[in-house]
Motif scaffolding. Structure first.
Motif, PDB file in Angstrom:
ATOM      1  N   LEU A  48      19.320 -45.876  19.101  1.00  0.00           N
ATOM      2  CA  LEU A  48      18.699 -46.541  20.236  1.00  0.00           C
ATOM      3  C   LEU A  48      18.296 -47.972  19.872  1.00  0.00           C
ATOM      4  O   LEU A  48      18.522 -48.904  20.651  1.00  0.00           O
ATOM      5  CB  LEU A  48      17.481 -45.745  20.702  1.00  0.00           C
ATOM      6  CG  LEU A  48      16.718 -46.302  21.896  1.00  0.00           C
ATOM      7  CD1 LEU A  48      17.623 -46.391  23.120  1.00  0.00           C
ATOM      8  CD2 LEU A  48      15.499 -45.432  22.192  1.00  0.00           C
ATOM      9  N   ALA A  49      17.750 -48.160  18.687  1.00  0.00           N
ATOM     10  CA  ALA A  49      17.378 -49.495  18.242  1.00  0.00           C
ATOM     11  C   ALA A  49      18.601 -50.400  18.136  1.00  0.00           C
ATOM     12  O   ALA A  49      18.547 -51.578  18.503  1.00  0.00           O
ATOM     13  CB  ALA A  49      16.629 -49.421  16.908  1.00  0.00           C
ATOM     14  N   GLU A  50      19.694 -49.868  17.620  1.00  0.00           N
ATOM     15  CA  GLU A  50      20.942 -50.640  17.527  1.00  0.00           C
ATOM     16  C   GLU A  50      21.424 -51.040  18.918  1.00  0.00           C
ATOM     17  O   GLU A  50      21.836 -52.177  19.138  1.00  0.00           O
ATOM     18  CB  GLU A  50      22.025 -49.830  16.802  1.00  0.00           C
ATOM     19  CG  GLU A  50      21.799 -49.658  15.329  1.00  0.00           C
ATOM     20  CD  GLU A  50      22.012 -50.947  14.541  1.00  0.00           C
ATOM     21  OE1 GLU A  50      22.923 -51.712  14.886  1.00  0.00           O
ATOM     22  OE2 GLU A  50      21.233 -51.176  13.612  1.00  0.00           O
ATOM     23  N   ASP A  51      21.398 -50.116  19.875  1.00  0.00           N
ATOM     24  CA  ASP A  51      21.821 -50.416  21.237  1.00  0.00           C
ATOM     25  C   ASP A  51      20.956 -51.518  21.845  1.00  0.00           C
ATOM     26  O   ASP A  51      21.450 -52.433  22.483  1.00  0.00           O
ATOM     27  CB  ASP A  51      21.739 -49.164  22.129  1.00  0.00           C
ATOM     28  CG  ASP A  51      22.815 -48.152  21.809  1.00  0.00           C
ATOM     29  OD1 ASP A  51      23.781 -48.499  21.093  1.00  0.00           O
ATOM     30  OD2 ASP A  51      22.682 -47.000  22.265  1.00  0.00           O
ATOM     31  N   ASN A  52      19.648 -51.424  21.640  1.00  0.00           N
ATOM     32  CA  ASN A  52      18.732 -52.426  22.173  1.00  0.00           C
ATOM     33  C   ASN A  52      18.937 -53.791  21.525  1.00  0.00           C
ATOM     34  O   ASN A  52      18.851 -54.818  22.187  1.00  0.00           O
ATOM     35  CB  ASN A  52      17.278 -51.983  21.985  1.00  0.00           C
ATOM     36  CG  ASN A  52      16.910 -50.839  22.883  1.00  0.00           C
ATOM     37  OD1 ASN A  52      17.550 -50.615  23.914  1.00  0.00           O
ATOM     38  ND2 ASN A  52      15.872 -50.101  22.520  1.00  0.00           N
ATOM     39  N   ARG A  53      19.253 -53.805  20.254  1.00  0.00           N
ATOM     40  CA  ARG A  53      19.480 -55.065  19.552  1.00  0.00           C
ATOM     41  C   ARG A  53      20.735 -55.752  20.084  1.00  0.00           C
ATOM     42  O   ARG A  53      20.769 -56.957  20.267  1.00  0.00           O
ATOM     43  CB  ARG A  53      19.571 -54.814  18.053  1.00  0.00           C
ATOM     44  CG  ARG A  53      19.529 -56.088  17.248  1.00  0.00           C
ATOM     45  CD  ARG A  53      19.438 -55.875  15.769  1.00  0.00           C
ATOM     46  NE  ARG A  53      19.859 -54.562  15.338  1.00  0.00           N
ATOM     47  CZ  ARG A  53      19.323 -53.915  14.307  1.00  0.00           C
ATOM     48  NH1 ARG A  53      18.368 -54.471  13.629  1.00  0.00           N
ATOM     49  NH2 ARG A  53      19.770 -52.746  13.950  1.00  0.00           N
ATOM     50  N   HIS A  54      21.771 -54.984  20.360  1.00  0.00           N
ATOM     51  CA  HIS A  54      23.024 -55.555  20.864  1.00  0.00           C
ATOM     52  C   HIS A  54      22.886 -56.005  22.313  1.00  0.00           C
ATOM     53  O   HIS A  54      23.596 -56.926  22.751  1.00  0.00           O
ATOM     54  CB  HIS A  54      24.176 -54.557  20.738  1.00  0.00           C
ATOM     55  CG  HIS A  54      24.574 -54.283  19.321  1.00  0.00           C
ATOM     56  ND1 HIS A  54      25.069 -55.263  18.480  1.00  0.00           N
ATOM     57  CD2 HIS A  54      24.522 -53.144  18.585  1.00  0.00           C
ATOM     58  CE1 HIS A  54      25.306 -54.740  17.291  1.00  0.00           C
ATOM     59  NE2 HIS A  54      24.989 -53.452  17.321  1.00  0.00           N
TER      60      HIS A  54
END
Length: 56
Positions: A48-54
């Motif tokens: 989820l953090a990766e998705d939000n960062r992208h």
């Protein structure tokens, strides 16, 4: 221990310990051990953090 479970190597253990001191990996709910559910929860938060960062 089942044969199909991978074990951390020495660097993996050190990395996991270092990460756990810097950020919570999962809610352990006062458990004495980390279960596969705890690990799955931690990995889902990371995804989820990766998705939000992208998306930013």
């Amino acid at each position: 221990m089942p044969d199909n479970i991978a074990m951390f190597d020495a660097l993996g253990v050190r990395s996991c310990r270092a990460a756990s001191q810097k950020m919570p990996l999962a809610s352990l709910n006062h458990a004495d051990t980390i279960s596969r559910l705890h690990l799955a929860e931690a990995l889902s938060y990371r995804a989820l953090a990766e998705d939000n960062r992208h998306a930013a």
